[in-house]
Motif scaffolding. Structure first.
Motif, short mmCIF file in Angstrom:
data_model
loop_
_atom_site.label_atom_id
_atom_site.label_comp_id
_atom_site.label_asym_id
_atom_site.label_seq_id
_atom_site.Cartn_x
_atom_site.Cartn_y
_atom_site.Cartn_z
N ALA A 3 -3.62 1.66 -38.95
CA ALA A 3 -4.59 1.30 -39.98
C ALA A 3 -3.89 0.70 -41.19
O ALA A 3 -4.35 -0.26 -41.78
CB ALA A 3 -5.40 2.53 -40.38
N LYS A 7 -4.49 -3.09 -42.58
CA LYS A 7 -5.03 -3.37 -43.91
C LYS A 7 -4.17 -4.37 -44.67
O LYS A 7 -4.63 -5.00 -45.61
CB LYS A 7 -5.17 -2.08 -44.71
CG LYS A 7 -6.27 -1.16 -44.17
CD LYS A 7 -6.43 0.07 -45.01
CE LYS A 7 -7.51 0.98 -44.45
NZ LYS A 7 -7.75 2.16 -45.29
N LYS A 25 -14.65 -0.70 -36.67
CA LYS A 25 -15.06 0.26 -37.70
C LYS A 25 -15.46 -0.45 -38.99
O LYS A 25 -15.29 -1.67 -39.12
CB LYS A 25 -13.90 1.23 -37.97
CG LYS A 25 -13.48 2.04 -36.74
CD LYS A 25 -12.38 3.02 -37.08
CE LYS A 25 -11.04 2.33 -37.35
NZ LYS A 25 -9.94 3.31 -37.55
N ILE A 138 -13.38 5.49 -49.23
CA ILE A 138 -12.08 5.04 -48.70
C ILE A 138 -11.15 6.25 -48.57
O ILE A 138 -10.47 6.42 -47.56
CB ILE A 138 -11.47 3.95 -49.59
CG1 ILE A 138 -12.34 2.68 -49.55
CG2 ILE A 138 -10.05 3.62 -49.15
CD1 ILE A 138 -11.84 1.57 -50.46
N GLU A 139 -11.14 7.10 -49.59
CA GLU A 139 -10.29 8.30 -49.56
C GLU A 139 -10.64 9.20 -48.39
O GLU A 139 -9.75 9.80 -47.76
CB GLU A 139 -10.45 9.08 -50.87
CG GLU A 139 -9.96 8.35 -52.10
CD GLU A 139 -10.39 9.02 -53.40
OE1 GLU A 139 -9.93 8.60 -54.47
OE2 GLU A 139 -11.18 10.00 -53.34
N GLN A 140 -11.92 9.29 -48.06
CA GLN A 140 -12.36 10.19 -46.99
C GLN A 140 -12.54 9.47 -45.65
O GLN A 140 -13.04 10.08 -44.70
CB GLN A 140 -13.67 10.87 -47.40
CG GLN A 140 -13.50 11.77 -48.63
CD GLN A 140 -14.73 12.57 -48.96
OE1 GLN A 140 -15.87 12.12 -48.80
NE2 GLN A 140 -14.52 13.79 -49.44
N ASN A 141 -12.14 8.19 -45.61
CA ASN A 141 -12.21 7.41 -44.37
C ASN A 141 -13.62 7.41 -43.78
O ASN A 141 -13.84 7.66 -42.60
CB ASN A 141 -11.20 7.94 -43.34
CG ASN A 141 -10.96 6.96 -42.20
OD1 ASN A 141 -11.08 5.74 -42.39
ND2 ASN A 141 -10.64 7.47 -41.04
N ARG A 142 -14.59 7.15 -44.67
CA ARG A 142 -15.99 7.11 -44.27
C ARG A 142 -16.63 5.79 -44.67
O ARG A 142 -16.07 5.03 -45.47
CB ARG A 142 -16.77 8.27 -44.93
CG ARG A 142 -16.27 9.65 -44.52
CD ARG A 142 -17.00 10.76 -45.27
NE ARG A 142 -16.43 12.06 -44.95
CZ ARG A 142 -16.80 13.20 -45.54
NH1 ARG A 142 -17.74 13.19 -46.47
NH2 ARG A 142 -16.23 14.33 -45.19
#
Length: 265
Positions: A3, A7, A25, A138-142
Protein backbone atom coordinates in the motif's frame (compact mmCIF):
# COMPACT_ATOMS: atom_id res chain seq x y z
CA UNK A 1 2.70 -4.11 -4.43
CA UNK A 2 2.50 -2.68 -0.92
CA UNK A 3 0.00 0.00 0.00
CA UNK A 4 2.85 2.39 0.83
CA UNK A 5 4.64 1.98 -2.50
CA UNK A 6 1.31 2.13 -4.32
CA UNK A 7 0.46 5.46 -2.73
CA UNK A 8 3.78 6.88 -3.90
CA UNK A 9 2.97 6.30 -7.58
CA UNK A 10 2.08 8.96 -10.14
CA UNK A 11 -1.54 9.11 -11.34
CA UNK A 12 -0.84 7.18 -14.56
CA UNK A 13 0.76 4.38 -12.50
CA UNK A 14 -2.20 4.32 -10.10
CA UNK A 15 -4.67 4.17 -12.99
CA UNK A 16 -2.70 1.35 -14.60
CA UNK A 17 -2.75 -0.63 -11.36
CA UNK A 18 -6.50 -0.06 -10.99
CA UNK A 19 -7.02 -1.06 -14.64
CA UNK A 20 -5.12 -4.28 -13.96
CA UNK A 21 -7.20 -5.10 -10.88
CA UNK A 22 -4.40 -4.45 -8.37
CA UNK A 23 -6.32 -1.89 -6.28
CA UNK A 24 -10.06 -2.64 -5.83
CA UNK A 25 -10.39 -0.41 -2.76
CA UNK A 26 -11.27 3.23 -1.95
CA UNK A 27 -8.80 5.80 -3.24
CA UNK A 28 -8.41 8.19 -0.28
CA UNK A 29 -4.72 8.98 0.22
CA UNK A 30 -3.57 7.72 -3.18
CA UNK A 31 -1.43 9.85 -5.53
CA UNK A 32 -0.94 12.72 -3.04
CA UNK A 33 -1.10 16.13 -4.64
CA UNK A 34 -3.28 15.07 -7.57
CA UNK A 35 -6.97 15.74 -8.16
CA UNK A 36 -9.48 12.94 -7.66
CA UNK A 37 -12.95 13.23 -9.16
CA UNK A 38 -16.44 11.84 -8.73
CA UNK A 39 -18.36 11.24 -11.92
CA UNK A 40 -21.77 10.54 -13.39
CA UNK A 41 -22.23 9.04 -16.85
CA UNK A 42 -25.59 9.65 -18.52
CA UNK A 43 -27.21 9.28 -21.96
CA UNK A 44 -26.93 12.41 -24.09
CA UNK A 45 -30.69 13.02 -23.84
CA UNK A 46 -30.29 13.60 -20.07
CA UNK A 47 -26.97 15.44 -20.29
CA UNK A 48 -28.42 18.93 -20.75
CA UNK A 49 -30.58 18.76 -17.65
CA UNK A 50 -27.78 17.23 -15.59
CA UNK A 51 -25.36 19.91 -16.77
CA UNK A 52 -27.82 22.57 -15.59
CA UNK A 53 -28.24 20.72 -12.30
CA UNK A 54 -24.49 20.89 -11.69
CA UNK A 55 -24.38 24.56 -12.63
CA UNK A 56 -27.19 25.31 -10.16
CA UNK A 57 -25.55 23.26 -7.39
CA UNK A 58 -21.82 24.05 -7.54
CA UNK A 59 -21.19 23.21 -3.87
CA UNK A 60 -22.00 19.46 -4.08
CA UNK A 61 -21.46 19.18 -7.87
CA UNK A 62 -18.50 21.35 -8.94
CA UNK A 63 -17.86 20.46 -12.58
CA UNK A 64 -14.25 19.72 -13.52
CA UNK A 65 -14.74 18.37 -17.07
CA UNK A 66 -17.31 16.95 -19.50
CA UNK A 67 -16.55 14.32 -22.14
CA UNK A 68 -17.60 14.27 -25.76
CA UNK A 69 -20.63 12.09 -26.50
CA UNK A 70 -19.65 8.43 -26.65
CA UNK A 71 -15.99 9.08 -25.84
CA UNK A 72 -14.64 7.19 -22.77
CA UNK A 73 -11.54 9.38 -22.73
CA UNK A 74 -11.22 12.82 -21.15
CA UNK A 75 -7.82 14.08 -22.36
CA UNK A 76 -7.76 17.17 -20.14
CA UNK A 77 -7.77 14.85 -17.11
CA UNK A 78 -5.14 12.39 -18.35
CA UNK A 79 -3.79 11.35 -21.75
CA UNK A 80 -4.19 7.62 -21.07
CA UNK A 81 -7.34 7.91 -18.96
CA UNK A 82 -10.25 5.60 -19.80
CA UNK A 83 -13.43 6.09 -17.77
CA UNK A 84 -14.47 2.48 -18.45
CA UNK A 85 -11.56 0.86 -16.60
CA UNK A 86 -9.70 3.37 -14.41
CA UNK A 87 -11.89 3.46 -11.29
CA UNK A 88 -11.71 0.65 -8.71
CA UNK A 89 -15.47 0.07 -8.57
CA UNK A 90 -18.55 1.44 -10.33
CA UNK A 91 -22.30 1.59 -9.81
CA UNK A 92 -24.70 0.92 -12.69
CA UNK A 93 -28.25 2.28 -12.32
CA UNK A 94 -31.41 1.51 -14.26
CA UNK A 95 -34.49 3.58 -13.45
CA UNK A 96 -32.85 4.81 -10.25
CA UNK A 97 -31.90 1.38 -8.88
CA UNK A 98 -28.41 -0.09 -8.62
CA UNK A 99 -28.23 -3.22 -10.79
CA UNK A 100 -24.48 -3.90 -10.65
CA UNK A 101 -21.25 -2.77 -8.97
CA UNK A 102 -18.59 -3.94 -11.46
CA UNK A 103 -14.83 -3.35 -11.49
CA UNK A 104 -15.02 -1.99 -15.05
CA UNK A 105 -17.87 -0.91 -17.29
CA UNK A 106 -16.77 -1.95 -20.76
CA UNK A 107 -19.78 -4.22 -21.16
CA UNK A 108 -22.14 -1.35 -20.30
CA UNK A 109 -20.55 1.29 -22.51
CA UNK A 110 -22.74 2.94 -25.16
CA UNK A 111 -22.03 5.45 -27.90
CA UNK A 112 -24.56 7.95 -26.50
CA UNK A 113 -22.97 8.36 -23.06
CA UNK A 114 -21.58 11.59 -21.61
CA UNK A 115 -19.25 11.69 -18.59
CA UNK A 116 -19.44 14.50 -16.04
CA UNK A 117 -16.33 14.73 -13.83
CA UNK A 118 -17.13 16.39 -10.50
CA UNK A 119 -14.72 17.65 -7.84
CA UNK A 120 -13.96 15.39 -4.86
CA UNK A 121 -13.03 16.29 -1.29
CA UNK A 122 -10.21 13.70 -1.36
CA UNK A 123 -8.37 16.39 -3.35
CA UNK A 124 -8.11 18.85 -0.45
CA UNK A 125 -7.22 16.14 2.09
CA UNK A 126 -3.57 16.32 1.04
CA UNK A 127 -3.49 20.00 2.01
CA UNK A 128 -5.08 19.19 5.38
CA UNK A 129 -2.49 16.49 6.01
CA UNK A 130 0.34 18.85 5.04
CA UNK A 131 -0.97 21.26 7.68
CA UNK A 132 -0.83 18.57 10.34
CA UNK A 133 -4.58 17.89 10.41
CA UNK A 134 -5.27 14.16 10.68
CA UNK A 135 -7.84 12.47 8.45
CA UNK A 136 -9.57 9.79 10.50
CA UNK A 137 -10.77 7.53 7.66
CA UNK A 138 -7.21 7.41 6.26
CA UNK A 139 -5.78 6.72 9.73
CA UNK A 140 -8.27 3.88 10.25
CA UNK A 141 -7.97 2.55 6.68
CA UNK A 142 -11.68 3.03 6.05
CA UNK A 143 -13.86 4.64 3.42
CA UNK A 144 -14.95 8.19 4.25
CA UNK A 145 -18.38 8.34 5.97
CA UNK A 146 -21.09 9.98 3.85
CA UNK A 147 -24.67 10.90 4.76
CA UNK A 148 -27.87 11.95 3.02
CA UNK A 149 -29.13 15.19 4.56
CA UNK A 150 -32.27 17.33 4.66
CA UNK A 151 -30.50 20.01 2.61
CA UNK A 152 -32.36 20.22 -0.69
CA UNK A 153 -30.56 20.75 -3.98
CA UNK A 154 -31.80 23.22 -6.59
CA UNK A 155 -33.68 21.11 -9.21
CA UNK A 156 -33.07 21.13 -12.96
CA UNK A 157 -35.42 19.19 -15.20
CA UNK A 158 -35.89 15.72 -13.72
CA UNK A 159 -32.87 16.04 -11.43
CA UNK A 160 -33.58 16.85 -7.79
CA UNK A 161 -32.95 15.39 -4.35
CA UNK A 162 -31.06 15.82 -1.07
CA UNK A 163 -27.44 16.85 -0.71
CA UNK A 164 -24.97 14.21 0.47
CA UNK A 165 -22.15 15.25 2.81
CA UNK A 166 -18.85 13.68 3.83
CA UNK A 167 -17.70 13.92 7.44
CA UNK A 168 -14.32 14.28 9.13
CA UNK A 169 -14.08 14.57 12.94
CA UNK A 170 -11.76 17.39 14.05
CA UNK A 171 -10.81 19.29 17.17
CA UNK A 172 -12.20 22.83 17.23
CA UNK A 173 -8.87 24.48 16.38
CA UNK A 174 -8.30 22.06 13.51
CA UNK A 175 -11.85 22.65 12.26
CA UNK A 176 -11.15 26.39 12.04
CA UNK A 177 -7.93 25.73 10.14
CA UNK A 178 -9.73 23.24 7.87
CA UNK A 179 -12.28 25.90 6.95
CA UNK A 180 -9.46 28.24 5.96
CA UNK A 181 -7.67 25.57 3.90
CA UNK A 182 -10.66 24.08 2.11
CA UNK A 183 -12.07 27.51 1.27
CA UNK A 184 -9.19 27.77 -1.20
CA UNK A 185 -10.65 24.82 -3.18
CA UNK A 186 -14.15 25.76 -4.40
CA UNK A 187 -13.69 23.37 -7.33
CA UNK A 188 -13.68 20.44 -4.89
CA UNK A 189 -16.54 21.53 -2.58
CA UNK A 190 -14.75 24.32 -0.74
CA UNK A 191 -15.51 25.09 2.91
CA UNK A 192 -17.74 22.86 5.07
CA UNK A 193 -21.53 23.22 4.91
CA UNK A 194 -22.08 22.31 8.58
CA UNK A 195 -20.18 21.77 11.82
CA UNK A 196 -21.55 20.10 14.93
CA UNK A 197 -24.95 18.57 15.65
CA UNK A 198 -25.73 16.11 12.81
CA UNK A 199 -29.47 16.22 13.56
CA UNK A 200 -29.64 19.82 12.34
CA UNK A 201 -29.00 18.60 8.79
CA UNK A 202 -31.22 15.51 9.08
CA UNK A 203 -28.65 12.88 10.08
CA UNK A 204 -30.31 10.62 12.64
CA UNK A 205 -27.35 8.41 13.60
CA UNK A 206 -23.81 9.50 12.80
CA UNK A 207 -22.60 5.97 13.57
CA UNK A 208 -24.58 4.69 10.57
CA UNK A 209 -23.46 6.48 7.40
CA UNK A 210 -25.54 6.03 4.24
CA UNK A 211 -22.35 5.46 2.23
CA UNK A 212 -18.81 4.54 3.28
CA UNK A 213 -17.74 3.49 6.77
CA UNK A 214 -18.26 4.87 10.28
CA UNK A 215 -15.14 6.31 11.94
CA UNK A 216 -14.29 7.07 15.55
CA UNK A 217 -15.31 10.50 16.88
CA UNK A 218 -13.50 11.39 20.09
CA UNK A 219 -14.96 13.35 23.00
CA UNK A 220 -12.95 16.48 22.17
CA UNK A 221 -13.88 16.48 18.46
CA UNK A 222 -16.63 17.99 16.32
CA UNK A 223 -18.06 16.33 13.21
CA UNK A 224 -17.29 18.57 10.22
CA UNK A 225 -19.39 18.10 7.09
CA UNK A 226 -18.49 18.96 3.51
CA UNK A 227 -20.78 18.83 0.47
CA UNK A 228 -20.07 15.56 -1.32
CA UNK A 229 -19.87 14.47 -4.94
CA UNK A 230 -21.95 11.41 -4.13
CA UNK A 231 -24.91 13.83 -4.23
CA UNK A 232 -25.63 12.86 -7.88
CA UNK A 233 -26.21 9.28 -6.74
CA UNK A 234 -28.82 10.50 -4.26
CA UNK A 235 -30.37 12.57 -7.03
CA UNK A 236 -30.36 9.64 -9.48
CA UNK A 237 -32.37 7.58 -6.99
CA UNK A 238 -34.97 10.36 -6.92
CA UNK A 239 -34.94 11.26 -10.64
CA UNK A 240 -34.82 7.65 -11.93
CA UNK A 241 -33.14 8.21 -15.31
CA UNK A 242 -33.35 5.21 -17.61
CA UNK A 243 -29.60 4.54 -17.32
CA UNK A 244 -26.66 5.96 -15.41
CA UNK A 245 -23.19 4.91 -14.27
CA UNK A 246 -21.26 6.42 -11.36
CA UNK A 247 -18.24 5.52 -9.26
CA UNK A 248 -18.94 3.49 -6.13
CA UNK A 249 -18.76 5.90 -3.17
CA UNK A 250 -15.13 6.46 -2.15
CA UNK A 251 -13.74 4.84 -5.32
CA UNK A 252 -12.63 7.84 -7.34
CA UNK A 253 -11.01 8.57 -10.67
CA UNK A 254 -7.47 9.89 -10.18
CA UNK A 255 -6.45 12.54 -12.71
CA UNK A 256 -3.22 14.19 -13.86
CA UNK A 257 -4.44 17.59 -12.59
CA UNK A 258 -2.53 18.88 -9.58
CA UNK A 259 -4.37 20.08 -6.50
CA UNK A 260 -2.71 23.46 -7.00
CA UNK A 261 -4.51 23.73 -10.36
CA UNK A 262 -7.80 24.04 -8.45
CA UNK A 263 -6.61 26.35 -5.67
CA UNK A 264 -7.82 29.94 -5.84
CA UNK A 265 -4.91 31.17 -3.69
Amino acid sequence: MSALSFKAQLPADVRAAIRNGEWPKPTAGLAPGYVQVNFAILPARDAGDFHRFCQKNPKPCPLIAISEIGDPRIPQLGADLDIRTDTPRYRVFRDGKVIDEPFDIREYWRDDLVTFAIGCSFTFEHSLLESGIGIRHIEQNRNVPMYRTNIATDPAGKFHGPMVVSMRPLKAADAIRAIQITSRFPGVHGAPVHIGDPALIGIKDIAKPDYGDAVDIRDDELPVFWACGVTPQSVIVEAKPEFCITHAPGHMLITDLRNSDLSVI
